[in-house]
Design an enzyme around this catalytic site. Structure first.
Site, PDB file in Angstrom:
ATOM      1  CB  CYS A  15      -0.914   0.073   1.232  1.00 43.17           C
ATOM      2  SG  CYS A  15      -0.283   0.350   2.958  1.00 43.17           S
ATOM      3  NE  ARG A  21      -4.525   1.427   1.528  1.00 42.17           N
ATOM      4  CZ  ARG A  21      -4.513   2.008   0.516  1.00 42.17           C
ATOM      5  NH1 ARG A  21      -5.254   2.111  -0.602  1.00 42.17           N
ATOM      6  NH2 ARG A  21      -3.401   2.863   0.279  1.00 42.17           N
TER       7      ARG A  21
END
Length: 159
Positions: A15, A21
């Site tokens: 990410c 994430r």
């Protein structure tokens, strides 16, 4: 698809900053792989940016993962490195912008290893949204998306 996943034993999730994430994806995928008896799979995460190198995941990401029995508190952010293109069989990005950045950084001979996570796992073109500037509902949404995609990818890898 089966040919791509056959022999996959090293996966990198990417990410932007490697604090929301991608560490959640790493923790979820690793935990599920252990529970599913998938064998020895090396799972890691990285960011395309360098702002958070050495820092733990965002406290909200840690809390959301822990709420579901996934411990990511020991992870530390790192930036994507040139050697990652050789070390990992699959490099899975959380969104199209990171896909473009990773692909631009990769040698042309390694482009076949780079995929958007949701597209590879679920044949969906949607991005995994960055929950950093939002509230708890964003982290829950991301957790659900990453869990669904991890389960689908692992089923494809096993089958």
């Amino acid at each position: 698809m089966a040919g791509l996943l056959r022999g996959t034993n090293a996966i990198l999730f990417v990410c932007l900053g490697n604090i929301c994430r991608s560490p959640m994806a790493e923790g979820i995928f690793r935990t599920m792989a252990q529970q599913n008896g998938l064998g020895e799979i090396h799972v890691d995460s990285a960011g395309t940016g360098d702002w958070h190198i050495g820092k733990p995941p965002d406290r909200r990401a840690i809390a959301k993962a822990a709420e579901h029995g996934v411990d990511i508190s020991g992870l530390r952010a790192r930036q994507l490195a040139a050697g990652d293109f050789d070390r990992f069989d699959l490099i899975l990005t959380m969104d199209s912008a990171n896909f473009d950045n990773v692909t631009a950084a990769a040698p042309a001979t390694r482009h076949d290893r780079i995929h958007r996570f949701m597209q590879l796992a679920l044949d969906r073109t949607e991005d995994v949204p960055d929950p950093y500037y939002g509230g708890p509902e964003g982290f829950e949404q991301v957790y659900r998306m990453l869990t669904e995609a991890s389960a689908a990818l692992q089923a494809r890898m096993a089958g």
